[in-house]
Design an enzyme around this catalytic site. Structure first.
Site, short mmCIF file in Angstrom:
data_model
loop_
_atom_site.label_atom_id
_atom_site.label_comp_id
_atom_site.label_asym_id
_atom_site.label_seq_id
_atom_site.Cartn_x
_atom_site.Cartn_y
_atom_site.Cartn_z
N HIS A 284 0.83 -0.90 -0.41
CA HIS A 284 -0.14 -0.42 -0.11
C HIS A 284 0.59 1.57 -0.45
O HIS A 284 1.86 1.15 0.81
CB HIS A 284 -0.73 -0.36 1.11
CG HIS A 284 -2.31 0.86 1.13
ND1 HIS A 284 -2.14 2.32 1.03
CD2 HIS A 284 -3.86 0.90 1.00
CE1 HIS A 284 -2.89 3.45 1.82
NE2 HIS A 284 -3.93 1.89 0.73
N ASP A 325 -7.12 -5.67 1.86
CA ASP A 325 -7.76 -6.23 1.13
C ASP A 325 -7.41 -7.52 1.11
O ASP A 325 -8.45 -9.00 1.40
CB ASP A 325 -7.58 -6.26 0.25
CG ASP A 325 -8.06 -5.16 -0.46
OD1 ASP A 325 -8.87 -4.06 -0.29
OD2 ASP A 325 -6.69 -4.19 -1.06
#
Length: 379
Positions: A284, A325
Site C-alpha cells: 500500500h 484486502d
C-alpha cells in the site's frame, strides 16, 4: 552499488511529509526495498531521492502542482476527520487500530461524526439474504437518494440523521436482519456466524470506517459540494468503490487464493505478475512498512495454509506485505462468509467515513470544481 536510505533519512533529504514519500514510491519515482537488517522496515534508493530533490528545487508550474495533487500527491483538501501519519491511521486524533480493539461501528461513527453518543443504524427492512449484496445495496440506496432532501442549508444534526438512515439501508442490503443491535452482531446473525466471528466482523468494520481522501470519499465529497441529498453522496461513494482498483480488490484476492489453492502460491503469483497485473492484497502506498489494519485484523483470524503460503511467496517475489484486502479475504474464508463479503464489509464500514466527509464538505460551503488542462484542437 546503490545507496539505500532509511525512511527518516529520505524524509530529511526531500523535506516532505511521509505521505508524499509513499506517493513517490507508488508512482515508481523512488525505489524501495525491505531493510535487510530489519524486514519490518523499508529503505529507499538514494539516487532516486537525489534526482527528485533536484527537480523539486527547480520549482514547478502551478498547473503541474495541481495535476500531481490528484494522484497520491500533496494533501489538497482540508479535513479534520482522518489521516495516515507515520504508518498509523488516525481518526480525529485516535489511533484506528487501538479503537478497533473495543469500539463498534456505531461508536466509531460518533468519533468520526463528532457526536457525544454512538450512532444508531437501525434497519427497518428485513436483511437481504446471502444473494443480496451489491445489487441490493445499489437499488435500495438509489431509492433513498431519489427520495432524499437536498443537503444545502441544513444543520449537522439533520444531516447525521439522514446518514444514519442511509447506513442502516446499506446494512440491511448487505444481510443484516432488522433491529437496533450493533450492525456487526446483526451481520453475524444474518451470515450464521458465532460470537467470535462477530467480533472479527466488528473489528473489520471499524478499521474500514475511513481512510483519508481515497477515491470513493473524494467522490462523495464532490457530490456533497453540489448540495446533493446525503444518500446520493453515499451512492456516489458506493459507485466509486465498485471499481476493480478500489473495492474490487477483495474479489481479486479471492481469485488469487483460488489460483494458489489449485496451482501453488509461487505459481499463482508468477502467473499474476507475468500478465502485468498488480498483485492484489499486498502493499500500500501509504504503508511501505506494512498495513497496520491488516496486522490487526489478521491477528483475530485463524488463517488458512493457502493464504499463509501466499504471504510468504508474495514477500519473496515483491517485498510487499499484506494489506487490508488480504485480511478481508482471510476473514471471508475463515468464517465461511458470502464470497463478496469483502466488498460488503468495505462498503458498510466506509459508508460511515463517507458520511463524515459529506457533512464536513457541506458545512464548509465550498464547491469542488477543478479545471481541466485542455490539450485538444482550438478553433
Amino acid at each position: 552499488m546503490s545507496e539505500w536510505l532509511s525512511r527518516e533519512e529520505a524524509l530529511e533529504r526531500l523535506k516532505v511529509r511521509a505521505q508524499t514519500l509513499y506517493a513517490y514510491v507508488s508512482r515508481g519515482r523512488i525505489g524501495m526495498r525491505p531493510d535487510r537488517a530489519d524486514p519490518r522496515r523499508s529503505q529507499y534508493r538514494a539516487d532516486d531521492i537525489a534526482a527528485l530533490a533536484t527537480r523539486r528545487a527547480r520549482g514547478r508550474s502551478p498547473s503541474a502542482i495541481a495535476e500531481s495533487a490528484i494522484a497520491w500527491g500533496e494533501p489538497s483538501i482540508t479535513t479534520s476527520i482522518s489521516t495516515v501519519l507515520h504508518g498509523r491511521l488516525i481518526y480525529r486524533g485516535q489511533d484506528a487500530v487501538a479503537l478497533s480493539g473495543h469500539a463498534t461501528l456505531e461508536e466509531t461513527a460518533a468519533v468520526l461524526w463528532g457526536l457525544s453518543e454512538p450512532a444508531a443504524f437501525a434497519s427497518p427492512l428485513p436483511g437481504a439474504p446471502h444473494q443480496g449484496g451489491r445489487a441490493a445495496a445499489f437499488a435500495q440506496l438509489a431509492l433513498a437518494a431519489a427520495e432524499g432532501r437536498p443537503s444545502l442549508g441544513r444543520g449537522a444534526a439533520s444531516l447525521h440523521a439522514d446518514a444514519a438512515r442511509a447506513v442502516g439501508v446499506l446494512a440491511s442490503a448487505f444481510g443484516a436482519p432488522a433491529g437496533s443491535e450493533p450492525v456487526h452482531r446483526r451481520l453475524a446473525q444474518g451470515w450464521s456466524v458465532d460470537a467470535g466471528g462477530a467480533e472479527a466482523i466488528r473489528r473489520a468494520l471499524v478499521l474500514l470506517a475511513d481512510h483519508e481522501l481515497n477515491a470513493s470519499t473524494f467522490a462523495a465529497r464532490v457530490a456533497a459540494s453540489t448540495g446533493a441529498p446525503l444518500a446520493a453522496c453515499l451512492l456516489a461513494g458506493l459507485a466509486t468503490l465498485s471499481g476493480p482498483r478500489h473495492g474490487g480488490a477483495g474479489e481479486a484476492v479471492m481469485q488469487l487464493a483460488e489460483d494458489a489453492a489449485r496451482h501453488g502460491a509461487d505459481a499463482a503469483i508468477r502467473r499474476w505478475l507475468s500478465h502485468d497485473r498488480p498483485l492484489p492484497g499486498f502493499g500500500h502506498p501509504l504503508y511501505p512498512d506494512g498495513d497496520p489494519r491488516a496486522v490487526a485484523l489478521l491477528a483475530t483470524i485463524d488463517g488458512d495454509d493457502t493464504l499463509r503460503s501466499l504471504e510468504n511467496a508474495a514477500f519473496v517475489a515483491t517485498g510487499a506485505r499484506p494489506n487490508i484486502d488480504l485480511a478481508l479475504a482471510a476473514l471471508t474464508r475463515g468464517l465461511g462468509l458470502p464470497s463478496d463479503a469483502p466488498f460488503r464489509l468495505f462498503a458498510l464500514g466506509r459508508s460511515v467515513g463517507w458520511a463524515a466527509h459529506t457533512v464536513e464538505q457541506i458545512t464548509s460551503g465550498s464547491v469542488i470544481r477543478p479545471r481541466g488542462r485542455y490539450e485538444g484542437l482550438l478553433p
